[in-house]
Design an enzyme around this catalytic site. Structure first.
Site, PDB file in Angstrom:
ATOM      1  N   LYS A 103      -8.834 -52.209  46.731  1.00  0.00           N
ATOM      2  CA  LYS A 103      -7.787 -51.507  45.982  1.00  0.00           C
ATOM      3  C   LYS A 103      -6.443 -52.211  46.130  1.00  0.00           C
ATOM      4  O   LYS A 103      -5.717 -52.425  45.155  1.00  0.00           O
ATOM      5  CB  LYS A 103      -7.693 -50.054  46.442  1.00  0.00           C
ATOM      6  CG  LYS A 103      -6.759 -49.200  45.592  1.00  0.00           C
ATOM      7  CD  LYS A 103      -6.916 -47.733  45.924  1.00  0.00           C
ATOM      8  CE  LYS A 103      -6.071 -46.870  44.988  1.00  0.00           C
ATOM      9  NZ  LYS A 103      -6.280 -45.432  45.232  1.00  0.00           N
TER      10      LYS A 103
ATOM     11  N   GLU B  74     -11.502 -56.667  56.113  1.00  0.00           N
ATOM     12  CA  GLU B  74     -12.930 -56.989  56.122  1.00  0.00           C
ATOM     13  C   GLU B  74     -13.356 -57.635  54.802  1.00  0.00           C
ATOM     14  O   GLU B  74     -14.097 -58.630  54.786  1.00  0.00           O
ATOM     15  CB  GLU B  74     -13.766 -55.721  56.361  1.00  0.00           C
ATOM     16  CG  GLU B  74     -13.477 -55.033  57.681  1.00  0.00           C
ATOM     17  CD  GLU B  74     -12.462 -53.916  57.551  1.00  0.00           C
ATOM     18  OE1 GLU B  74     -12.531 -52.961  58.353  1.00  0.00           O
ATOM     19  OE2 GLU B  74     -11.596 -53.981  56.647  1.00  0.00           O
TER      20      GLU B  74
ATOM     21  N   GLY C 141     -10.952 -44.608  46.575  1.00  0.00           N
ATOM     22  CA  GLY C 141     -12.122 -45.426  46.864  1.00  0.00           C
ATOM     23  C   GLY C 141     -13.442 -44.696  46.768  1.00  0.00           C
ATOM     24  O   GLY C 141     -14.383 -45.181  46.137  1.00  0.00           O
ATOM     25  N   ARG C 142     -13.559 -43.515  47.381  1.00  0.00           N
ATOM     26  CA  ARG C 142     -14.835 -42.817  47.365  1.00  0.00           C
ATOM     27  C   ARG C 142     -15.106 -42.120  46.038  1.00  0.00           C
ATOM     28  O   ARG C 142     -16.181 -41.559  45.841  1.00  0.00           O
ATOM     29  CB  ARG C 142     -14.902 -41.834  48.531  1.00  0.00           C
ATOM     30  CG  ARG C 142     -13.768 -40.825  48.586  1.00  0.00           C
ATOM     31  CD  ARG C 142     -13.696 -40.177  49.958  1.00  0.00           C
ATOM     32  NE  ARG C 142     -12.547 -39.291  50.102  1.00  0.00           N
ATOM     33  CZ  ARG C 142     -11.330 -39.707  50.432  1.00  0.00           C
ATOM     34  NH1 ARG C 142     -11.087 -40.991  50.614  1.00  0.00           N
ATOM     35  NH2 ARG C 142     -10.336 -38.845  50.567  1.00  0.00           N
TER      36      ARG C 142
ATOM     37  N   GLU D 260     -14.761 -37.921  54.742  1.00  0.00           N
ATOM     38  CA  GLU D 260     -13.452 -38.553  54.587  1.00  0.00           C
ATOM     39  C   GLU D 260     -12.533 -37.688  53.737  1.00  0.00           C
ATOM     40  O   GLU D 260     -11.312 -37.679  53.937  1.00  0.00           O
ATOM     41  CB  GLU D 260     -13.599 -39.945  53.962  1.00  0.00           C
ATOM     42  CG  GLU D 260     -12.328 -40.780  54.060  1.00  0.00           C
ATOM     43  CD  GLU D 260     -12.567 -42.259  53.828  1.00  0.00           C
ATOM     44  OE1 GLU D 260     -12.858 -42.969  54.799  1.00  0.00           O
ATOM     45  OE2 GLU D 260     -12.470 -42.694  52.660  1.00  0.00           O
TER      46      GLU D 260
ATOM     47  N   HIS E  35     -40.807 -36.370  60.105  1.00  0.00           N
ATOM     48  CA  HIS E  35     -41.433 -36.867  61.327  1.00  0.00           C
ATOM     49  C   HIS E  35     -40.410 -37.439  62.294  1.00  0.00           C
ATOM     50  O   HIS E  35     -40.779 -38.129  63.242  1.00  0.00           O
ATOM     51  CB  HIS E  35     -42.483 -37.920  60.973  1.00  0.00           C
ATOM     52  CG  HIS E  35     -43.610 -37.372  60.159  1.00  0.00           C
ATOM     53  ND1 HIS E  35     -44.769 -36.888  60.730  1.00  0.00           N
ATOM     54  CD2 HIS E  35     -43.748 -37.195  58.822  1.00  0.00           C
ATOM     55  CE1 HIS E  35     -45.577 -36.447  59.781  1.00  0.00           C
ATOM     56  NE2 HIS E  35     -44.990 -36.620  58.614  1.00  0.00           N
TER      57      HIS E  35
ATOM     58  N   LYS F 253      -7.523 -49.113  62.397  1.00  0.00           N
ATOM     59  CA  LYS F 253      -7.247 -50.402  61.761  1.00  0.00           C
ATOM     60  C   LYS F 253      -6.042 -51.087  62.408  1.00  0.00           C
ATOM     61  O   LYS F 253      -6.053 -52.296  62.661  1.00  0.00           O
ATOM     62  CB  LYS F 253      -6.975 -50.204  60.269  1.00  0.00           C
ATOM     63  CG  LYS F 253      -8.186 -49.836  59.432  1.00  0.00           C
ATOM     64  CD  LYS F 253      -7.778 -49.742  57.971  1.00  0.00           C
ATOM     65  CE  LYS F 253      -8.945 -49.428  57.068  1.00  0.00           C
ATOM     66  NZ  LYS F 253      -8.540 -49.354  55.641  1.00  0.00           N
TER      67      LYS F 253
END
Length: 504
Positions: free
Chosen positions: A181, A187, A238-239, A324, A355, A477
């Site tokens: 963005k 990263e 972002g999400r 978030e 399981h 961060k």
């Protein structure tokens, strides 16, 4: 404390199974069909009185007013003084936002058509958080039979992630998407630089020309040298961004028609959420029942299990969307919240999860709502027994969570051995919901994801929190940057020792 809040705090839910006798129309009133989705909330714990109080709570917390602001493009993210315009990407926001989004959609189509026509074989999609989780879900769910380039999502700064992806690619037939963005995400930009180095080592003279930047900071991307720049609005978080150029991998892999259908499905859910009366509004009711479980029942977890391999990434996607967005401890006005907010979202894929973790769900001491997501039509041509077993397991789990097994029933199965009977007793009365899709295609997936977005928004509005900021990720961060810079950085003794041992 509002009137409805006080009322909800005083209510004690009856056993869920008994509600079907007490409310003969419960299945009809607690199930909704919309946009190819059947949503069955009847095995959740709210009875009719509780649902009525929750609907009053929605009125008292002005959910309708906040919803109107969302669709009008007004500020709903006060800490950043922003609107949230992801709905405009699918054509249901404010007119000016929709028109701006249409320009971006045109750029997606143009670049997807170009790269597909050029015979691009592989695409490295580099991002993190919502810039990776959304595209990964889309491609994994819908891309198996796509005729476009293979998509490799790289998010982790661990070099192993990028190394594994590039090992599958021919650098001469690979293109790179860089999603950030701000176009400064550490990263992402580190992975992007290493990906360009990989192209250079293969002898490609101008690797930047083979990149596309997806960003809300196009000037920075152009200065960096990206071959193509696809901007999206700062008001698309972002999400919530997979509907913008962040979702380009789906258009690349499956084509423009599939992409349009995804947006259309989400748009249909937008219209349902915006226009449908409260008592039959699926995202509204789901969000209210999430608040009921987390805040009023103090149930700190919500488990989501996808009974379809194509939706195996859905729980991971929802973890970010819900935790978030609503993992906050202050209201939008900066005051302490009045109680628990987001539950811990977790889950897995059925039947694998049965399981692995269902022991805790059926007999453990941690209780929280469980959500099953299944698809009526299989996505494969293998013998029907596969899908019949899958759905039978899905539906049986919800029934078993609610019904349980009494001690007398367990004694009859245990030859009268009281210790064995205790081990075979199930408390039951454990809440669950089921979402059954007619089929898994772009339209139903779009509707499903938009449903979860709006549901999250409703819960936030009721609790008075801002679901569109995420300041909680910033401190870590900042400290990571300090650790990379060296020096003592004011770190505690434990952290300083770890840094020394690792050679930082």
């Amino acid at each position: 404390m509002t009137t409805a809040d006080a009322r909800l705090r005083s209510l004690s839910p009856a056993p869920i199974a008994s509600l079907f006798d007490a409310e003969p129309d419960r299945l009809a009133t607690m199930s909704i069909d919309v946009a190819g989705l059947h949503l069955d909330f009847s095995k959740l714990s709210p009875d009719a009185e509780t649902v009525a109080a929750l609907l009053v709570l929605a009125q008292e917390t002005d959910v309708a007013g906040w919803r109107a602001k969302l669709f009008a493009g007004e500020v709903v993210n006060p800490s950043e003084n922003r609107a949230a315009t992801h709905v405009a990407e699918r054509g249901t926001g404010a007119l000016a936002d929709v028109r701006a989004a249409q320009d971006g959609q045109g750029a997606i189509g143009s670049l997807a058509a170009q790269w597909r026509s050029e015979g691009v074989a592989d695409v490295l999609h580099i991002g993190i958080g919502g810039s990776a989780l959304g595209p990964a879900l889309l491609v994994d769910a819908l891309g198996r039979d796509g005729d476009g380039p293979r998509i490799h999502i790289v998010s982790n700064i661990d070099g192993e992630a990028l190394a594994r992806a590039t090992a599958q690619c021919d650098p001469w037939r690979t293109r790179i998407i860089i999603v950030s963005k701000t176009f400064t995400t550490v990263e992402t930009m580190t992975n992007a630089a290493s990906a360009l180095d990989w192209l250079r080592l293969a002898g490609i003279p101008d690797p930047e020309a083979r990149t596309a930047a997806v960003t809300a900071a196009p000037d920075k991307a152009q200065a960096w040298g990206a071959g193509a720049v696809l901007p999206f609005a700062e008001t698309v978080g972002g999400r919530y961004s997979l509907w913008s150029a962040v979702g380009l991998p789906l258009a690349l892999r499956c084509g423009w028609s599939e992409w349009e259908q995804l947006l259309a499905g989400a748009g249909a859910m937008d219209v349902h959420f915006r226009d449908t009366r409260a008592a039959r509004n699926a995202p509204l009711l789901a969000g209210l029942m999430d608040v009921w479980a987390a805040r009023y029942q103090r149930q700190a977890t919500r488990a989501v299990f996808a009974y379809d391999e194509r939706l195996r990434l859905l729980p991971s996607f929802l973890q970010q969307l819900e935790m978030e967005s609503n993992g906050k401890s202050i209201t939008r006005d900066g005051a302490p919240v009045a109680g628990p907010t987001a539950a811990v979202t977790w889950g897995g894929t059925g039947t694998d999860a049965q399981h692995a973790v269902f022991q805790l769900l059926h007999q453990g001491t941690v209780v929280g709502p469980v959500e099953f997501v299944a698809v009526r039509e299989p996505g494969h041509t293998l013998p029907p027994t596969h899908h019949r077993q899958l759905l039978a397991n899905c539906f049986a789990q919800g029934a078993a969570l609610m019904r349980g097994r009494t001690r007398d029933e367990a004694l009859a199965l245990s030859g009268g051995d009281p210790a064995l009977a205790a081990a075979k007793t199930f408390p039951g009365n454990r809440p669950s919901a089921t979402i059954l899709l007619d089929r898994l295609d772009p339209m139903t997936l779009g509707a499903l994801l938009a449903f979860y977005e709006h549901r999250t928004f409703v819960a936030a509005a009721v609790m008075g929190i801002n679901p569109f900021d995420q300041w909680g990720v910033e401190l870590g961060k900042e400290m990571a940057t300090a650790a990379m810079a060296g020096g003592d950085g004011g770190f505690d003794a434990s952290t300083a020792d770890l840094m020394t041992r690792a050679g930082l």
